[in-house]
Design a protein around this motif. Structure first.
Motif, PDB file in Angstrom:
ATOM      1  N   LEU A 126       0.543  10.032  11.557  1.00  0.00           N
ATOM      2  CA  LEU A 126       0.127  10.610  10.283  1.00  0.00           C
ATOM      3  C   LEU A 126      -0.108   9.493   9.269  1.00  0.00           C
ATOM      4  CD1 LEU A 126       2.647  13.592  10.090  1.00  0.00           C
ATOM      5  CD2 LEU A 126       0.213  13.695  10.676  1.00  0.00           C
ATOM      6  N   TRP A 127      -1.170   9.630   8.484  1.00  0.00           N
ATOM      7  CA  TRP A 127      -1.588   8.563   7.581  1.00  0.00           C
ATOM      8  C   TRP A 127      -1.769   9.096   6.159  1.00  0.00           C
ATOM      9  CZ3 TRP A 127      -2.127   3.709   9.854  1.00  0.00           C
ATOM     10  CH2 TRP A 127      -2.124   3.705  11.253  1.00  0.00           C
ATOM     11  N   SER A 128      -1.303   8.318   5.185  1.00  0.00           N
ATOM     12  CA  SER A 128      -1.596   8.648   3.791  1.00  0.00           C
ATOM     13  C   SER A 128      -2.783   7.794   3.356  1.00  0.00           C
ATOM     14  CB  SER A 128      -0.379   8.384   2.892  1.00  0.00           C
ATOM     15  OG  SER A 128      -0.088   7.001   2.838  1.00  0.00           O
ATOM     16  N   MET A 147       3.550  -0.640   5.244  1.00  0.00           N
ATOM     17  CA  MET A 147       2.560  -1.246   6.119  1.00  0.00           C
ATOM     18  C   MET A 147       1.229  -0.513   5.984  1.00  0.00           C
ATOM     19  SD  MET A 147       4.625  -3.485   7.406  1.00  0.00           S
ATOM     20  CE  MET A 147       3.903  -4.201   8.881  1.00  0.00           C
ATOM     21  N   GLY A 148       0.146  -1.126   6.489  1.00  0.00           N
ATOM     22  CA  GLY A 148      -1.162  -0.496   6.405  1.00  0.00           C
ATOM     23  C   GLY A 148      -2.033  -0.866   7.586  1.00  0.00           C
ATOM     24  N   LEU A 164      -1.141  -3.324  12.541  1.00  0.00           N
ATOM     25  CA  LEU A 164      -0.345  -2.952  11.372  1.00  0.00           C
ATOM     26  C   LEU A 164       0.014  -4.226  10.625  1.00  0.00           C
ATOM     27  CD1 LEU A 164       0.604  -0.095  10.561  1.00  0.00           C
ATOM     28  CD2 LEU A 164       2.848  -0.676  11.507  1.00  0.00           C
ATOM     29  N   TRP A 165      -0.043  -4.172   9.270  1.00  0.00           N
ATOM     30  CA  TRP A 165       0.277  -5.369   8.488  1.00  0.00           C
ATOM     31  C   TRP A 165       0.883  -4.948   7.163  1.00  0.00           C
ATOM     32  CZ3 TRP A 165       0.124  -9.635  11.214  1.00  0.00           C
ATOM     33  CH2 TRP A 165       0.321 -10.874  10.578  1.00  0.00           C
ATOM     34  N   THR A 166       1.580  -5.885   6.520  1.00  0.00           N
ATOM     35  CA  THR A 166       2.167  -5.593   5.219  1.00  0.00           C
ATOM     36  C   THR A 166       1.074  -5.123   4.263  1.00  0.00           C
ATOM     37  OG1 THR A 166       3.901  -7.250   5.528  1.00  0.00           O
ATOM     38  CG2 THR A 166       3.467  -6.531   3.277  1.00  0.00           C
ATOM     39  N   ASN A 167       1.284  -3.979   3.631  1.00  0.00           N
ATOM     40  CA  ASN A 167       0.251  -3.369   2.803  1.00  0.00           C
ATOM     41  C   ASN A 167       0.164  -4.068   1.449  1.00  0.00           C
ATOM     42  OD1 ASN A 167      -1.726  -1.619   1.942  1.00  0.00           O
ATOM     43  ND2 ASN A 167      -0.281  -0.085   1.217  1.00  0.00           N
ATOM     44  N   THR A 168      -0.866  -4.889   1.287  1.00  0.00           N
ATOM     45  CA  THR A 168      -1.130  -5.572   0.023  1.00  0.00           C
ATOM     46  C   THR A 168      -2.381  -4.948  -0.584  1.00  0.00           C
ATOM     47  OG1 THR A 168      -0.229  -7.619   0.947  1.00  0.00           O
ATOM     48  CG2 THR A 168      -1.527  -7.804  -1.077  1.00  0.00           C
ATOM     49  N   PRO A 169      -2.266  -4.290  -1.722  1.00  0.00           N
ATOM     50  CA  PRO A 169      -3.384  -3.515  -2.283  1.00  0.00           C
ATOM     51  C   PRO A 169      -4.681  -4.287  -2.457  1.00  0.00           C
ATOM     52  CG  PRO A 169      -1.355  -3.000  -3.434  1.00  0.00           C
ATOM     53  CD  PRO A 169      -1.041  -4.154  -2.532  1.00  0.00           C
ATOM     54  N   ASN A 170      -4.607  -5.592  -2.798  1.00  0.00           N
ATOM     55  CA  ASN A 170      -5.820  -6.362  -3.065  1.00  0.00           C
ATOM     56  C   ASN A 170      -6.370  -7.078  -1.832  1.00  0.00           C
ATOM     57  OD1 ASN A 170      -5.807  -5.678  -5.832  1.00  0.00           O
ATOM     58  ND2 ASN A 170      -4.356  -7.323  -6.281  1.00  0.00           N
ATOM     59  N   GLN A 175      -8.361  -2.636   3.534  1.00  0.00           N
ATOM     60  CA  GLN A 175      -9.137  -1.642   2.804  1.00  0.00           C
ATOM     61  C   GLN A 175     -10.232  -1.069   3.711  1.00  0.00           C
ATOM     62  OE1 GLN A 175     -10.614  -3.423  -0.815  1.00  0.00           O
ATOM     63  NE2 GLN A 175      -8.570  -3.877  -1.596  1.00  0.00           N
ATOM     64  N   TRP A 176     -10.421   0.259   3.619  1.00  0.00           N
ATOM     65  CA  TRP A 176     -11.359   0.947   4.499  1.00  0.00           C
ATOM     66  C   TRP A 176     -12.187   1.955   3.700  1.00  0.00           C
ATOM     67  CZ3 TRP A 176     -11.218  -0.562   9.660  1.00  0.00           C
ATOM     68  CH2 TRP A 176     -10.105  -1.350  10.020  1.00  0.00           C
TER      69      TRP A 176
END
Length: 256
Positions: A126-128, A147-148, A164-170, A175-176
């Protein structure tokens, strides 16, 4: 009626459709489950490699590795997004809706592989979706909210690893862009609201000039040797032999 003008009208295309589709998609993401029951099929495009799309490699079977490839509209590049409540979604390959995009074996560390698994509603299936200012989204698994989904190193070659990697917004690697494909519910709604009603050009009767009609017999068919055909050609008054012309061919006879 000016036949040639009618036949050569250019196809109407809306070059601003994609950004508005993304706006529509964002609206659906924030809507209730009942509003977004049928999203249809989507392509998922890495911001770091815009010529690529997310795809399942090989057959769409459980355990298949997920990677990126050149966008060719193949069935393994189409994804069905289904809302599961609380801004959670399952992402399934259009070719096999029994499977789901998943983090392999529920791993939660950096570098964990992204694969297809039998859909059991597991947290790692499941993904947000979190939207960024550029219209892209972070895809974050429920079981690992820090993670993202990552295009490893922002590579732009087919077959690049998705993990999977540490979710860094910038970080563009995480980003997809999620783009509705033709026939999806969001695309249809966006197009219906976006495309203005076509109004044919106004033609005054006095502006319609009489053309000429020529008739001849065609006897030199290379496809059906020995056959004879009567041919009638209407030539509009504005025809210019120095310019290419659109020709309409009717094979069921001529009625003036």
């Amino acid at each position: 009626m000016n036949i040639i003008r009618y036949l050569t009208l250019p196809a109407r295309r809306n070059v601003t459709r994609i950004p508005r589709m993304l706006v529509a998609l964002a609206a659906v993401c924030g809507a209730s489950h009942s509003f977004a029951e049928d999203w249809g099929a989507y392509s998922i495009v890495p911001a770091s490699a815009p010529a690529m799309v997310l795809e399942s490699t090989g057959a769409a079977d459980a355990g298949a590795v997920v990677s990126i490839g050149k966008a060719v509209g193949a069935v393994n590049q189409k994804w069905v997004i289904t809302p599961k409540g609380e801004n959670l979604f399952s992402i399934k390959p259009a070719s096999n809706p029994a499977l789901a995009l998943a983090v392999e074996k529920g791993a939660a560390k950096m570098g964990s592989a992204i694969v297809l698994e039998a859909d059991k509603g597991e947290p790692w299936q499941l993904w947000s979706l979190s939207k960024h200012e550029n219209g892209s989204y972070s895809l974050v698994p429920k079981h690992a909210p820090d993670m993202g989904l990552d295009d490893l190193g922002g590579k732009q070659t087919p077959g690049s690893k998705i993990d999977l990697w540490t979710n860094t917004p910038n970080d563009q690697h995480l980003q997809w862009f999620i783009r509705p494909l033709a026939g999806s519910a969001v695309a249809a709604a966006s197009e219906a609201a976006d495309v203005p009603k076509y109004e044919p050009p106004v033609i005054k009767p006095e502006d319609i000039l009489p053309g000429t009609t020529m008739q001849f017999t065609f006897t030199k068919s290379a496809i059906f040797p020995g056959t004879v055909r009567d041919v009638t050609v209407f030539i509009p008054a504005q025809y210019d032999a120095a310019k290419p012309a659109c020709v309409y061919v009717k094979t069921d006879g001529y009625n003036p």
